[in-house]
Motif scaffolding. Structure first.
Motif, PDB file in Angstrom:
ATOM      1  N   ARG A 155       0.860  -1.252  -0.051  1.00  0.00           N
ATOM      2  CA  ARG A 155       0.039   0.050  -0.006  1.00  0.00           C
ATOM      3  C   ARG A 155       0.845   1.333  -0.004  1.00  0.00           C
ATOM      4  O   ARG A 155       0.446   2.294  -0.817  1.00  0.00           O
ATOM      5  CB  ARG A 155      -1.010   0.071   1.070  1.00  0.00           C
ATOM      6  CG  ARG A 155      -1.897   1.144   1.323  1.00  0.00           C
ATOM      7  CD  ARG A 155      -2.687   1.074   2.199  1.00  0.00           C
ATOM      8  NE  ARG A 155      -3.591   0.200   2.502  1.00  0.00           N
ATOM      9  CZ  ARG A 155      -4.305  -0.388   3.705  1.00  0.00           C
ATOM     10  NH1 ARG A 155      -4.350   0.193   4.775  1.00  0.00           N
ATOM     11  NH2 ARG A 155      -5.021  -1.375   3.569  1.00  0.00           N
ATOM     12  N   ASP A 156       1.885   1.127   0.611  1.00  0.00           N
ATOM     13  CA  ASP A 156       2.864   2.363   0.907  1.00  0.00           C
ATOM     14  C   ASP A 156       3.648   2.526  -0.494  1.00  0.00           C
ATOM     15  O   ASP A 156       3.545   3.634  -0.954  1.00  0.00           O
ATOM     16  CB  ASP A 156       3.908   1.872   1.999  1.00  0.00           C
ATOM     17  CG  ASP A 156       4.831   3.336   2.206  1.00  0.00           C
ATOM     18  OD1 ASP A 156       4.158   4.457   2.154  1.00  0.00           O
ATOM     19  OD2 ASP A 156       6.050   3.067   2.293  1.00  0.00           O
ATOM     20  N   THR A 157       3.817   1.476  -0.990  1.00  0.00           N
ATOM     21  CA  THR A 157       4.401   1.656  -2.413  1.00  0.00           C
ATOM     22  C   THR A 157       3.436   2.073  -3.334  1.00  0.00           C
ATOM     23  O   THR A 157       3.882   3.400  -4.243  1.00  0.00           O
ATOM     24  CB  THR A 157       4.961   0.111  -2.888  1.00  0.00           C
ATOM     25  OG1 THR A 157       5.844  -0.404  -1.884  1.00  0.00           O
ATOM     26  CG2 THR A 157       5.659   0.260  -4.337  1.00  0.00           C
ATOM     27  N   ARG A 158       2.207   1.910  -3.456  1.00  0.00           N
ATOM     28  CA  ARG A 158       1.278   2.162  -4.613  1.00  0.00           C
ATOM     29  C   ARG A 158       1.084   3.482  -4.037  1.00  0.00           C
ATOM     30  O   ARG A 158       0.840   4.515  -5.018  1.00  0.00           O
ATOM     31  CB  ARG A 158       0.099   1.378  -4.363  1.00  0.00           C
ATOM     32  CG  ARG A 158       0.155   0.088  -5.119  1.00  0.00           C
ATOM     33  CD  ARG A 158      -1.046  -0.438  -4.953  1.00  0.00           C
ATOM     34  NE  ARG A 158      -1.332  -0.797  -3.593  1.00  0.00           N
ATOM     35  CZ  ARG A 158      -2.271  -1.583  -2.973  1.00  0.00           C
ATOM     36  NH1 ARG A 158      -3.084  -2.077  -3.878  1.00  0.00           N
ATOM     37  NH2 ARG A 158      -2.577  -1.661  -1.690  1.00  0.00           N
ATOM     38  N   MET A 159       1.096   3.873  -2.635  1.00  0.00           N
ATOM     39  CA  MET A 159       0.622   5.321  -2.301  1.00  0.00           C
ATOM     40  C   MET A 159       1.760   6.254  -2.795  1.00  0.00           C
ATOM     41  O   MET A 159       1.666   7.282  -3.165  1.00  0.00           O
ATOM     42  CB  MET A 159       0.331   5.253  -0.688  1.00  0.00           C
ATOM     43  CG  MET A 159      -0.281   6.756  -0.125  1.00  0.00           C
ATOM     44  SD  MET A 159      -0.513   6.644   1.451  1.00  0.00           S
ATOM     45  CE  MET A 159      -2.158   6.272   1.265  1.00  0.00           C
TER      46      MET A 159
ATOM     47  N   ARG B 188       3.785  10.607  -5.856  1.00  0.00           N
ATOM     48  CA  ARG B 188       4.505  11.223  -7.068  1.00  0.00           C
ATOM     49  C   ARG B 188       3.868  11.646  -7.928  1.00  0.00           C
ATOM     50  O   ARG B 188       4.302  12.596  -8.697  1.00  0.00           O
ATOM     51  CB  ARG B 188       5.558   9.880  -7.146  1.00  0.00           C
ATOM     52  CG  ARG B 188       6.698   9.870  -6.317  1.00  0.00           C
ATOM     53  CD  ARG B 188       7.777   8.961  -6.819  1.00  0.00           C
ATOM     54  NE  ARG B 188       7.088   7.795  -6.259  1.00  0.00           N
ATOM     55  CZ  ARG B 188       7.804   6.526  -5.675  1.00  0.00           C
ATOM     56  NH1 ARG B 188       9.117   6.504  -6.126  1.00  0.00           N
ATOM     57  NH2 ARG B 188       7.134   5.785  -5.325  1.00  0.00           N
ATOM     58  N   LYS B 189       2.718  10.889  -8.588  1.00  0.00           N
ATOM     59  CA  LYS B 189       2.209  11.374  -9.628  1.00  0.00           C
ATOM     60  C   LYS B 189       1.469  12.658  -9.501  1.00  0.00           C
ATOM     61  O   LYS B 189       1.377  13.418 -10.353  1.00  0.00           O
ATOM     62  CB  LYS B 189       1.012  10.244  -9.960  1.00  0.00           C
ATOM     63  CG  LYS B 189       0.390  10.534 -11.278  1.00  0.00           C
ATOM     64  CD  LYS B 189      -0.797   9.391 -11.444  1.00  0.00           C
ATOM     65  CE  LYS B 189      -0.533   8.277 -12.387  1.00  0.00           C
ATOM     66  NZ  LYS B 189      -1.441   7.495 -12.380  1.00  0.00           N
ATOM     67  N   ARG B 190       0.877  12.702  -8.089  1.00  0.00           N
ATOM     68  CA  ARG B 190       0.161  13.934  -8.048  1.00  0.00           C
ATOM     69  C   ARG B 190       1.148  15.283  -7.541  1.00  0.00           C
ATOM     70  O   ARG B 190       0.799  16.363  -8.252  1.00  0.00           O
ATOM     71  CB  ARG B 190      -0.471  13.995  -6.558  1.00  0.00           C
ATOM     72  CG  ARG B 190      -1.778  12.969  -6.648  1.00  0.00           C
ATOM     73  CD  ARG B 190      -2.461  12.786  -5.334  1.00  0.00           C
ATOM     74  NE  ARG B 190      -3.622  12.045  -5.215  1.00  0.00           N
ATOM     75  CZ  ARG B 190      -4.400  11.739  -4.395  1.00  0.00           C
ATOM     76  NH1 ARG B 190      -4.101  12.268  -3.141  1.00  0.00           N
ATOM     77  NH2 ARG B 190      -5.162  10.905  -4.626  1.00  0.00           N
ATOM     78  N   ALA B 191       2.273  14.818  -6.887  1.00  0.00           N
ATOM     79  CA  ALA B 191       3.252  15.777  -7.207  1.00  0.00           C
ATOM     80  C   ALA B 191       3.691  16.378  -8.375  1.00  0.00           C
ATOM     81  O   ALA B 191       4.138  17.630  -8.593  1.00  0.00           O
ATOM     82  CB  ALA B 191       4.564  15.423  -6.456  1.00  0.00           C
TER      83      ALA B 191
END
Length: 186
Positions: A113-117, A122-125
């Motif tokens: 979950r942390d990896t996906r998050m 990163r995508k949002r950033a």
């Protein structure tokens, strides 16, 4: 023994010999009486010692039997206790292993979950500057529309009722499709 003495010697004749013989027999009798008393004392002593030894042997045998019973009981308790302790620790180990599996699964879930998050963050950033620019552009457009709305509202207030009706008719006409309108040519 007196019969044995008489048979060995021929008949005694004189009184002195009889007296000597009588003294000798009395002495022998006293000696035998003394030996008999000692033998009885020894017999009583041996009987006493035998009864004490027998009693001691009985006590030792009884004590030995009690010790054997206690040893068997202790061995049984040790055997049963060891089995119980072993079962207890096996249960604890099994529960610890199950708990370790559960924590490991939870760790893997949280890690994935942390990896996906992290990927999502990163995508949002990466999109954040673009989104800020889009928000600013839309905010400007909203401000312009609000200004137009305020202007139109003040213009509508200034129009008369007739002008409003004419504007409504004009708006209705503008919304009517051209294909449905019938045009008559003279």
């Amino acid at each position: 023994m007196a019969d044995g003495v008489n048979s060995q010697q021929p008949a005694l004749t004189s009184a002195a010999e009889w007296e000597t013989k009588l003294a000798q027999l009395r002495k022998e009798n006293e000696e035998l009486q003394r030996r008999k008393a000692e033998a009885e004392k020894d017999r009583d002593l041996f009987r006493d010692l035998y009864s004490k030894a027998s009693a001691h042997a009985s006590e030792v045998s009884k004590e030995n039997n009690e010790l054997l019973e206690r040893a068997e009981l202790a061995e049984g308790q040790a055997r049963d206790g060891l089995a119980m302790i072993k079962a207890t620790y096996e249960g604890r180990v099994r529960r610890a292993e199950e708990e370790a599996k559960r924590w490991k699964a939870q760790y893997q879930l949280l890690t994935s979950r942390d990896t996906r998050m992290d990927d999502d963050i990163r995508k949002r950033a990466a999109l954040e500057p673009e989104l800020r620019a889009e928000i600013a552009r839309l905010q400007d457009k909203l401000d312009n529309l609000e200004e137009d709305y305020v202007r139109m509202e003040s213009m509508l207030e200034g129009l008369t009722k007739e002008q409003v009706e004419d504007a409504a008719q004009l708006a209705e006409t503008a919304q009517t499709p051209v294909a449905s309108a019938s045009v008559v040519v003279p």
